[in-house]
Design an enzyme around this catalytic site. Structure first.
Site, mmCIF file in Angstrom:
data_model
loop_
_atom_site.group_PDB
_atom_site.id
_atom_site.type_symbol
_atom_site.label_atom_id
_atom_site.label_comp_id
_atom_site.label_asym_id
_atom_site.label_seq_id
_atom_site.Cartn_x
_atom_site.Cartn_y
_atom_site.Cartn_z
ATOM 1 C CG ASP A 67 -0.271 -0.366 2.511
ATOM 2 O OD1 ASP A 67 0.969 -0.397 2.560
ATOM 3 O OD2 ASP A 67 -0.982 -0.609 3.503
ATOM 4 C CG ASN A 136 -9.106 -1.133 11.948
ATOM 5 O OD1 ASN A 136 -8.124 -1.744 11.522
ATOM 6 N ND2 ASN A 136 -9.634 -0.092 11.324
ATOM 7 C CG HIS A 138 -5.936 -1.869 8.831
ATOM 8 N ND1 HIS A 138 -6.085 -0.813 9.695
ATOM 9 C CD2 HIS A 138 -4.621 -1.873 8.505
ATOM 10 C CE1 HIS A 138 -4.915 -0.208 9.869
ATOM 11 N NE2 HIS A 138 -4.008 -0.843 9.168
ATOM 12 C CD GLU A 143 -8.889 1.292 7.702
ATOM 13 O OE1 GLU A 143 -8.861 0.362 8.527
ATOM 14 O OE2 GLU A 143 -8.427 2.420 7.938
HETATM 15 C C1 GLP Z 1 -0.549 0.561 8.530
HETATM 16 C C2 GLP Z 1 -0.166 -0.316 7.351
HETATM 17 C C3 GLP Z 1 -0.373 -1.782 7.638
HETATM 18 C C4 GLP Z 1 0.208 -2.141 8.992
HETATM 19 C C5 GLP Z 1 -0.506 -1.343 10.054
HETATM 20 C C6 GLP Z 1 -0.043 -1.670 11.454
HETATM 21 O O1 GLP Z 1 -1.892 0.896 8.546
HETATM 22 N N1 GLP Z 1 -0.881 0.042 6.167
HETATM 23 O O2 GLP Z 1 0.229 -2.551 6.610
HETATM 24 O O3 GLP Z 1 0.061 -3.516 9.231
HETATM 25 O O4 GLP Z 1 -0.242 0.034 9.799
HETATM 26 O O5 GLP Z 1 1.101 -0.933 11.751
HETATM 27 P P1 GLP Z 1 2.071 -1.226 12.944
HETATM 28 O O6 GLP Z 1 2.900 -2.378 12.521
HETATM 29 O O7 GLP Z 1 2.882 0.030 13.059
HETATM 30 O O8 GLP Z 1 1.237 -1.502 14.140
#
Ligand code: GLP
Length: 244
Positions: A67, A136, A138, A143
């Protein structure tokens, strides 16, 4: 789903780096699906060390990230392009031409997303897809929604994701409100999926992913249907799951 329970972040990172290294040793021409966020940073650091010691070779590896924030150019320090260069690509012997991230700077969402889908399809989809998980549920930036999106699409980030990701920005108002993300359908086409989760903030999401119903209100729950999904999670992230 295979769940590997580890003590904490360091052990999670070390196991993850070993799985990714094994993939590259078995197939030096691997296609990797990569993720951003703080969760995989430790694994990336260990992969850099393995590459420096000559244990793994990235010269023929192709990567496709999940992404990118819409509206950020490649050289914006908050972009996922920049994050990947900073945490992995510029420290290993990968050919930057073989690294791919959706083009957040393209204002035409439809064309940016179709172009990315075409690239991932032409590469034959990832041999190994690395994932973190949002609080959440995702994955990528898919989402909670009414259905599971199939291909790359433009998504409106939820207030909880904007809030969670604002810790990485100087000003919470700077967090982009939209992103381009691979769909759940594309993620499911990877031959193996490796999900990492660490910390108590992920405990509800991890329980819903592994033990809840398969519903688009928890996009990660789709992974229960993947034939080869490995979850490496620490005690805190697994705190609300049954001990098997
Ligand atoms: C972002 C990314 C996800 C990632 C998520 C969790 O939203 N798009 O790919 O898994 O954050 O991030 P973290 O690893 O910092 O908790």
């Amino acid at each position: 789903m295979r769940i590997i329970r580890v003590a904490g972040y360091e052990e999670m990172s070390s196991r993850a780096a070993d799985v990714i290294a094994a993939q590259l040793i078995l197939d030096p021409r691997s296609v990797l699906g990569l993720a951003t966020g703080t969760t995989p940073v430790g694994a990336y650091r260990l992969l850099v060390e393995k590459n420096r010691r000559g244990e793994i070779d990235f010269s023929q590896v192709r990567t496709y990230n999940l992404d990118e924030y819409r509206g950020l150019s490649h050289d914006d320090s908050q972009s996922y392009h920049y994050f990947m260069a900073d945490n992995l690509f510029k420290h290993v012997n990968i050919d930057m031409a073989n690294t791919h991230v959706p083009d957040g700077s393209d204002p035409d969402a439809e064309s940016a997303c179709r172009a990315y889908d075409a690239m991932v399809e032409e590469a034959g989809y990832p041999d190994l897809q690395l994932l973190g998980i949002g609080n959440n549920g995702h994955i990528g930036f898919n989402e909670p929604a009414e259905g599971f999106p199939v291909g790359t699409h433009c998504v409106d980030l939820t207030p909880s994701t904007i809030q969670a990701n604002s810790r990485l920005f100087d000003d919470p108002d700077d967090v982009p409100r939209q992103a381009y993300t691979m769909g759940v359908g594309t993620i499911m086409k990877s031959r193996r999926v490796l999900v990492l989760a660490s910390g108590a903030a992920k405990a509800d999401a991890v329980r819903a992913m592994c033990y809840g119903p398969v519903v688009p209100s928890c996009p990660a729950s789709a992974l229960q249907l993947h034939p080869d999904c490995i979850v490496i999670a620490d005690e805190a992230a697994l705190a609300r799951c049954p001990e098997e």
